[in-house]
Design a protein around this motif. Structure first.
Motif, PDB file in Angstrom:
ATOM      1  N   ALA A 298       0.813  -1.218   0.000  1.00  0.00           N
ATOM      2  CA  ALA A 298       0.000   0.000   0.000  1.00  0.00           C
ATOM      3  C   ALA A 298       0.847   1.268   0.000  1.00  0.00           C
ATOM      4  CB  ALA A 298      -0.946  -0.002   1.198  1.00  0.00           C
ATOM      5  N   TYR A 299       1.937   1.262   0.729  1.00  0.00           N
ATOM      6  CA  TYR A 299       2.816   2.433   0.766  1.00  0.00           C
ATOM      7  C   TYR A 299       3.313   2.772  -0.640  1.00  0.00           C
ATOM      8  CZ  TYR A 299       6.968   5.264   1.584  1.00  0.00           C
ATOM      9  OH  TYR A 299       7.912   6.253   1.531  1.00  0.00           O
TER      10      TYR A 299
ATOM     11  N   GLY B  61       0.553   4.324  -2.801  1.00  0.00           N
ATOM     12  CA  GLY B  61       0.374   5.740  -2.477  1.00  0.00           C
ATOM     13  C   GLY B  61       1.517   6.594  -2.979  1.00  0.00           C
ATOM     14  N   LEU B  62       2.735   6.101  -2.811  1.00  0.00           N
ATOM     15  CA  LEU B  62       3.918   6.833  -3.234  1.00  0.00           C
ATOM     16  C   LEU B  62       3.952   7.029  -4.751  1.00  0.00           C
ATOM     17  CD1 LEU B  62       6.477   8.096  -2.003  1.00  0.00           C
ATOM     18  CD2 LEU B  62       7.633   5.920  -2.424  1.00  0.00           C
ATOM     19  N   SER B  63       3.365   6.074  -5.488  1.00  0.00           N
ATOM     20  CA  SER B  63       3.341   6.186  -6.947  1.00  0.00           C
ATOM     21  C   SER B  63       2.303   7.198  -7.428  1.00  0.00           C
ATOM     22  CB  SER B  63       3.058   4.818  -7.583  1.00  0.00           C
ATOM     23  OG  SER B  63       1.702   4.444  -7.399  1.00  0.00           O
TER      24      SER B  63
ATOM     25  N   TRP C 260      -1.169   3.326   2.639  1.00  0.00           N
ATOM     26  CA  TRP C 260      -1.366   4.078   1.401  1.00  0.00           C
ATOM     27  C   TRP C 260      -1.260   5.581   1.682  1.00  0.00           C
ATOM     28  CZ3 TRP C 260      -4.904   7.849   0.330  1.00  0.00           C
ATOM     29  CH2 TRP C 260      -4.873   8.345  -0.979  1.00  0.00           C
ATOM     30  N   GLN C 261      -1.911   6.030   2.744  1.00  0.00           N
ATOM     31  CA  GLN C 261      -1.913   7.454   3.093  1.00  0.00           C
ATOM     32  C   GLN C 261      -0.495   7.948   3.367  1.00  0.00           C
ATOM     33  OE1 GLN C 261      -4.975   9.448   3.294  1.00  0.00           O
ATOM     34  NE2 GLN C 261      -3.339  10.926   2.950  1.00  0.00           N
ATOM     35  N   ARG C 262       0.300   7.127   4.041  1.00  0.00           N
ATOM     36  CA  ARG C 262       1.690   7.482   4.321  1.00  0.00           C
ATOM     37  C   ARG C 262       2.458   7.698   3.013  1.00  0.00           C
ATOM     38  NH1 ARG C 262       6.499   4.576   5.698  1.00  0.00           N
ATOM     39  NH2 ARG C 262       5.430   2.607   5.324  1.00  0.00           N
TER      40      ARG C 262
ATOM     41  N   TRP D  56       1.122   8.311   0.010  1.00  0.00           N
ATOM     42  CA  TRP D  56       0.477   9.433  -0.697  1.00  0.00           C
ATOM     43  C   TRP D  56       1.001  10.765  -0.168  1.00  0.00           C
ATOM     44  CZ3 TRP D  56      -2.579  10.054  -4.855  1.00  0.00           C
ATOM     45  CH2 TRP D  56      -3.285  11.242  -4.985  1.00  0.00           C
ATOM     46  N   ASN D  57       1.112  10.870   1.152  1.00  0.00           N
ATOM     47  CA  ASN D  57       1.593  12.117   1.760  1.00  0.00           C
ATOM     48  C   ASN D  57       3.039  12.414   1.382  1.00  0.00           C
ATOM     49  OD1 ASN D  57      -0.888  12.434   2.984  1.00  0.00           O
ATOM     50  ND2 ASN D  57      -0.215  11.711   4.972  1.00  0.00           N
ATOM     51  N   GLU D  58       3.838  11.385   1.223  1.00  0.00           N
ATOM     52  CA  GLU D  58       5.241  11.585   0.880  1.00  0.00           C
ATOM     53  C   GLU D  58       5.444  11.978  -0.576  1.00  0.00           C
ATOM     54  OE1 GLU D  58       8.107   8.722   2.164  1.00  0.00           O
ATOM     55  OE2 GLU D  58       7.114   8.492   4.105  1.00  0.00           O
ATOM     56  N   GLN D  59       4.545  11.563  -1.464  1.00  0.00           N
ATOM     57  CA  GLN D  59       4.731  11.879  -2.876  1.00  0.00           C
ATOM     58  C   GLN D  59       4.277  13.292  -3.225  1.00  0.00           C
ATOM     59  OE1 GLN D  59       2.304  11.899  -5.760  1.00  0.00           O
ATOM     60  NE2 GLN D  59       0.586  11.945  -4.370  1.00  0.00           N
ATOM     61  N   ASN D  60       3.529  13.917  -2.357  1.00  0.00           N
ATOM     62  CA  ASN D  60       3.045  15.277  -2.631  1.00  0.00           C
ATOM     63  C   ASN D  60       4.001  16.331  -2.142  1.00  0.00           C
ATOM     64  OD1 ASN D  60       0.667  14.760  -4.012  1.00  0.00           O
ATOM     65  ND2 ASN D  60      -0.378  14.237  -2.124  1.00  0.00           N
TER      66      ASN D  60
END
Length: 114
Positions: A79-80, A83-85, A106-108, A110-114
């Motif tokens: 999931a990480y 989200g990162l993708s 996933w949220q973790r 997602w937050n890192e890719q933004n």
């Protein structure tokens, strides 16, 4: 572990790129494959009426493929990376055994890719 993550970030997009399009699978009667492809991409399950727009649907095969793909997609260990993708999560794993953990990982990412 870094090498493993890099490999996943490389392989996951390729899996999506290599998926057959709906028309080809419909022509082959591969409703199981259509269901699997929808789920492995994290898409919500299509309704019978939406599927009949493609052709004479075999709903049982579609649902079987979707269930298999969902079981693979909802693995919180990946999931990480999802989200990162930058892939948006449509909530398809909620209600599964690991749904909450999947969402958090996933949220973790997602937050890192933004």
């Amino acid at each position: 572990m870094k090498g493993f993550k890099a490999l996943l970030l490389t392989v996951i997009p390729l899996l999506f790129a290599c998926a057959n399009n709906d028309e080809a699978m419909v022509a082959n009667g591969d409703w199981n494959g259509i269901g699997y492809a929808d789920a492995i991409k994290g898409k919500t399950q299509r309704s019978y009426s939406r599927l009949t727009e493609l052709g004479a649907v075999n709903m049982a095969d579609y649902e079987l493929g979707y269930s298999k793909g969902l079981a693979e997609y909802c693995n919180p260990d990946f999931a990480y990376q999802i989200g990162l993708s930058g892939q948006y999560y449509e909530g398809v794993c909620s209600g599964t055994k690991e749904g909450q953990r999947f969402r958090m990982e996933w949220q973790r990412g997602w937050n890192e890719q933004n």
